[in-house]
Design a protein around this motif. Structure first.
Motif, PDB file in Angstrom:
ATOM      1  N   THR A 598       0.832  -1.210   0.000  1.00  0.00           N
ATOM      2  CA  THR A 598       0.000   0.000   0.000  1.00  0.00           C
ATOM      3  C   THR A 598       0.869   1.265   0.000  1.00  0.00           C
ATOM      4  N   ASN A 601       0.705   3.478   3.081  1.00  0.00           N
ATOM      5  CA  ASN A 601      -0.570   4.091   3.489  1.00  0.00           C
ATOM      6  C   ASN A 601      -1.155   3.279   4.669  1.00  0.00           C
ATOM      7  N   SER A 603      -3.846   3.569   6.590  1.00  0.00           N
ATOM      8  CA  SER A 603      -5.266   3.173   6.586  1.00  0.00           C
ATOM      9  C   SER A 603      -5.484   1.997   5.645  1.00  0.00           C
ATOM     10  N   ARG A 613      -6.538   1.021  12.530  1.00  0.00           N
ATOM     11  CA  ARG A 613      -5.324   1.825  12.327  1.00  0.00           C
ATOM     12  C   ARG A 613      -4.525   1.900  13.627  1.00  0.00           C
ATOM     13  N   ARG A 628       7.211   3.833   5.670  1.00  0.00           N
ATOM     14  CA  ARG A 628       7.914   3.693   4.382  1.00  0.00           C
ATOM     15  C   ARG A 628       9.267   3.066   4.647  1.00  0.00           C
TER      16      ARG A 628
END
Ligand SMILES: Nc1ncnc2c1ncn2[C@@H]1O[C@H](COP(=O)(O)OP(=O)(O)OP(=O)(O)O)[C@@H](O)[C@H]1O
Length: 629
Positions: A598, A601, A603, A613, A628
Motif C-alpha cells: 500500500t 498508506n 489506513s 489503524r 515507508r
C-alpha cells in the motif's frame, strides 16, 4: 459329486466381457462361489458410521431415488445408493412390490464391492466405472443367483467416482426401464454436485437447445477468470474430456471463443440459447445457469414457486459431525415427516435455515417447493399480499390475473417462516387460522382455497418471553411448536474442526488447500464466534486469501478480534510446537508486506490486514517498523 467351486463347464464362456473380467477379479480376491457372504450381520454402529460418512451423497440421492422408487418400485425393484467403496448408504424399497429377500440383502452398511462379495451389479459398476446389468447366474456367488441388479456409477464434478446407484429385483422385470431411470437419477445427482460448487459461474451446454434445463444437459462450472472448476459427465462427453482429471483447464481450450466475450453474450441473451463451438468442432447451444433455481427445476422436475425465496445455499456442503446436533436433527426429521410443526431456535448463523432445508430435502415433500420467508424482512404494507396473494382488482397496481402468495406457492411442499418472532400481531391471527383450517383466502377473494403445506418456523427470540410480554400469540406458539429444536451456537458444537475443514475446502475450491497451523487452529477453536457459522466462513475466506495457494494459515492471518478474544482455556498449551518468535516474525513480515503493497498508506494497510489503524500503529511501534521502508 459336483464341487460347486469347480464347475465342469466354465460358465465364464457365456458371460459378457465386462462380467467375465469381474469374475476374474473375484477369483483373484480369493472368494469362492459357494461362500455365504451376503447376509452377514451389520452392526448399528457401522450403519451409523456409514450414514455419517456419506451424508452428502445420501442427501443428494434421496429425492432422486424416492422419485424413481415411486415410478418403478411397483415392478418389484428395490433401490440402493452406495458409496465409492461399494458400501450401501441408503435403500428405498418399502413398497409392497419389494420382497423381504431383497431387504435382507440390501441393508445400510453391507459392502457389495467385488472384493467383499465378488461379481454383482454395483460392485462391477464401481470397478469398471460403467453402467452394468448383472443377472442371475452372472453373479459370482451362488447365494446371489436369484437376483437381477442394474447399477450405474456416479461421478463428482472433478470426474472422480463418488458412488453408485443400484436397482435389484428377484424377477427379470424390465431391466431397460430400471437402467434408464437409474441413469437419469445419477445424472441428476451429478448435477446437484455441480450446483454445489460455490462462487462458480454455471454454463449449460447441449447440441440440442431443447435439452438445456433437463438432467441430460452438460454443465460447466467456471471461475471468474474462466478456469474450469468442474464438469458433469455429459459435458465431459460433449467436450471429449471423459478421462481428464485435476489440473487447470481454461475455457479457451474447450471453446472456439474468448471467455469474457462469451460471458457477455450469454449474459446479454439472458435465458435464450447462444451458439458456441467446441474446439473439437461440435456445435453447441449454451445458456447461463442460475444456481438454486436451476437446481430445483432441472433435478426435481418440479417448477419452483415463482418468486419463492430460494436461497441458493445448497445442502451438500453441510457438515454435521456433532452427535447432539445429529440426534436433534434426526428427531426433527421424524417430526417433520409426521407433519408435526418444528420450531427451530438458536442464535443467528447457527444453521436454522440449513436444518429446515435438510428436513425438506430428506422428507416426504422433497419433490415439492421449499419456500422460505423472512418475516422480519417484508414491508408491513406488503405483508398480507406477500403471504396470501391477491385476486385481480384487489388493489391498484396489482398484477392482472392476481398473484399467488407465498403460502400458495409452498403448496405441496414446505413453508419456512424465518424470524417468526418478528411477525406483526395482526398477521399472527391470520397465520393461525390458515394453520388450523389448512386453507387460504387471497386478498379480495370471496372463496378460500385448500392448501397442503408443512410448516417449519425459526427464530432467535425467546418466544415464551415474547408471549408473556404480549408480543406473540400464545395459541400460535402452541400451534407452531410441535417439536422445539434449539440449535447450539458454534462455540458449543463438537464439530468445529470439521466445519473449519469444510469451509476451507469451500473457500479454496479449485485451489490448493492451505494448511492451518496448530496455534491458528487452537485460536479458531477457542473463539466465542458471535456470528456463528456464517462468521467462521467469512474469517476462513479472508485467512485463505492471506495464506495464498497451498500456504499455511497462521494467527496473523486471522482478524484481531479473534486472536485477541481467546478464552484462557484456548490459549496455546506449553508444548505448542509453533514458537512465539515464529508467529511474531510472521506477523512482522505480514505487516511489512501490507505496508509495501500500500506504499506506506497506514489506513489502506490496516484495511488490508483487517485490523484497526490504532492497532497497526501499536504493532509498528512494537516491531519498530516505519511506514515507508
Ligand atoms: N452444518 C452446517 N455445515 C456447513 N455450513 C453450515 C451449516 N449450518 C449452517 N451453515 C452455513 O452457515 C450459514 C448460516 O446458516 P443459516 O442461514 O441456516 O443460519 P440461520 O440460523 O438460519 O441464520 P439467521 O438466524 O441469521 O437467519 C449459511 O451460510 C450456511 O450455509
Amino acid at each position: 459329486m459336483i464341487n460347486p467351486d469347480q464347475p465342469r463347464i466354465d460358465p465364464r464362456q457365456r458371460l459378457p466381457e465386462i462380467v467375465r473380467n469381474s469374475w476374474d477379479r473375484s477369483r483373484r480376491y480369493g472368494i469362492s462361489p459357494s461362500d455365504s457372504l451376503l447376509l452377514n450381520e451389520v452392526s448399528k454402529a457401522l450403519q451409523r458410521r456409514v450414514r455419517e460418512r456419506n451424508q452428502r451423497l445420501a442427501g443428494f440421492a434421496a429425492p432422486e431415488l424416492a422419485a424413481l422408487q415411486h415410478s418403478i418400485g411397483g415392478a418389484g425393484w428395490m433401490l440402493a445408493c452406495l458409496d465409492e467403496e461399494g458400501t450401501i448408504v441408503s435403500t428405498f424399497g418399502k413398497s409392497p412390490g419389494a420382497s423381504s429377500r431383497l431387504e435382507q440383502v440390501l441393508r445400510t452398511g453391507v459392502s457389495l464391492s467385488e472384493i467383499a462379495v465378488g461379481t454383482n451389479g454395483p460392485g462391477c459398476a464401481i470397478a469398471e466405472r460403467k453402467p452394468v446389468v448383472v443377472s442371475g447366474c452372472e453373479h459370482y456367488l451362488q447365494e446371489a443367483k436369484d437376483l437381477v441388479c442394474v447399477a450405474v456409477p456416479v461421478f463428482d464434478p472433478a470426474g472422480e467416482l463418488v458412488g453408485a446407484l443400484d436397482a435389484s429385483s428377484l424377477s427379470h422385470s424390465d431391466a431397460g426401464a430400471a437402467m434408464e431411470g437409474l441413469a437419469l437419477a445419477a445424472r441428476a445427482i451429478e448435477n446437484r454436485l455441480m450446483y454445489d460448487i460455490r462462487n462458480a459461474i454455471l454454463i449449460r451446454i447441449h447440441p440440442r437447445s431443447d435439452m438445456l434445463g433437463t438432467p441430460l444437459e452438460g454443465l460447466l462450472a467456471l471461475s471468474e477468470d474462466g478456469c474450469v472448476l468442474g464438469l458433469n459427465q455429459t459435458a465431459r462427453h460433449l467436450l471429449a474430456l471423459v478421462d481428464a482429471r485435476g489440473g487447470k483447464i481454461a475455457f479457451e481450450t474447450l471453446f472456439d471463443a474468448p471467455f469474457h466475450r462469451t460471458m457477455d453474450r450469454l449474459r446479454a441473451a439472458r435465458q435464450a440459447p447462444v451458439q458456441l463451438r467446441g474446439t473439437g468442432g461440435l456445435a453447441l447451444h449454451a445458456r447461463i445457469g442460475l444456481g438454486g433455481e436451476v437446481r430445483r427445476e432441472a433435478l426435481r422436475g418440479v417448477k419452483s414457486a415463482p418468486g419463492a425465496d430460494l436461497a441458493a445455499g445448497p445442502l451438500a456442503g453441510v457438515t454435521q459431525r456433532d452427535a447432539r446436533v445429529e440426534e436433534m436433527l434426526r428427531h426433527a426429521r421424524r417430526a417433520y415427516a409426521r407433519d408435526i410443526p418444528v420450531l427451530l431456535t438458536g442464535e443467528t448463523g447457527t444453521g436454522k435455515e440449513v436444518a429446515a432445508r435438510l428436513m425438506h430435502d430428506g422428507g416426504p415433500r422433497a419433490l415439492g417447493p421449499f419456500v422460505a420467508i423472512n418475516c422480519s424482512a417484508i414491508p408491513a404494507s406488503l405483508i398480507e399480499s406477500e403471504f396470501f396473494g391477491y385476486v385481480e382488482g384487489a388493489f391498484t397496481g396489482g398484477r392482472s390475473g392476481g398473484a399467488a402468495g407465498k403460502m400458495e406457492q409452498a403448496n405441496g411442499g414446505t413453508l419456512f417462516l424465518d424470524e417468526i418472532g418478528d411477525m406483526p400481531h395482526e398477521l399472527q391471527g391470520r397465520l393461525l387460522r390458515v394453520l388450523q383450517e389448512r386453507s387460504i383466502t387471497r386478498l379480495g377473494a370471496s372463496k378460500a382455497t385448500g392448501i397442503d403445506i408443512a410448516v417449519i418456523c425459526a427464530t432467535h427470540r425467546d418466544l415464551p418471553r415474547l408471549v408473556a410480554a404480549g408480543g406473540f400469540r400464545e395459541d400460535l406458539l402452541y400451534r407452531i411448536n410441535g417439536l422445539h429444536v434449539r440449535l447450539p451456537a458454534l462455540r458449543e458444537r463438537g464439530d468445529i474442526d470439521a466445519l473449519i475443514l469444510q469451509m476451507l475446502r469451500e473457500a479454496n475450491a479449485g485451489l490448493e488447500l492451505p494448511r492451518i497451523s496448530g496455534l491458528a487452529m487452537r485460536t479458531l477453536l477457542g473463539y466465542a464466534w458471535p456470528g456463528n457459522i456464517r462468521q467462521l466462513r467469512h474469517v476462513l475466506r479472508i485467512a485463505s486469501m492471506y495464506a495464498e495457494d497451498g500456504g499455511c494459515i497462521e494467527p496473523c492471518h486471522l482478524p484481531e478480534e479473534i486472536t485477541g478474544g481467546m478464552r484462557p482455556a484456548a490459549r496455546p498449551a506449553v508444548d505448542e510446537p509453533v514458537s512465539l518468535s515464529h508467529i511474531k516474525r510472521n506477523e512482522l513480515d505480514f505487516i511489512r508486506g501490507a505496508l509495501r503493497a500500500t506504499r506506506g498508506n497506514i489506513s489502506a494497510a490496516a484495511l488490508h490486514i483487517g485490523i484497526s489503524r490504532q492497532t497497526l500503529y501499536r504493532k509498528m511501534r512494537l516491531y519498530g517498523i516505519e511506514a515507508r521502508q
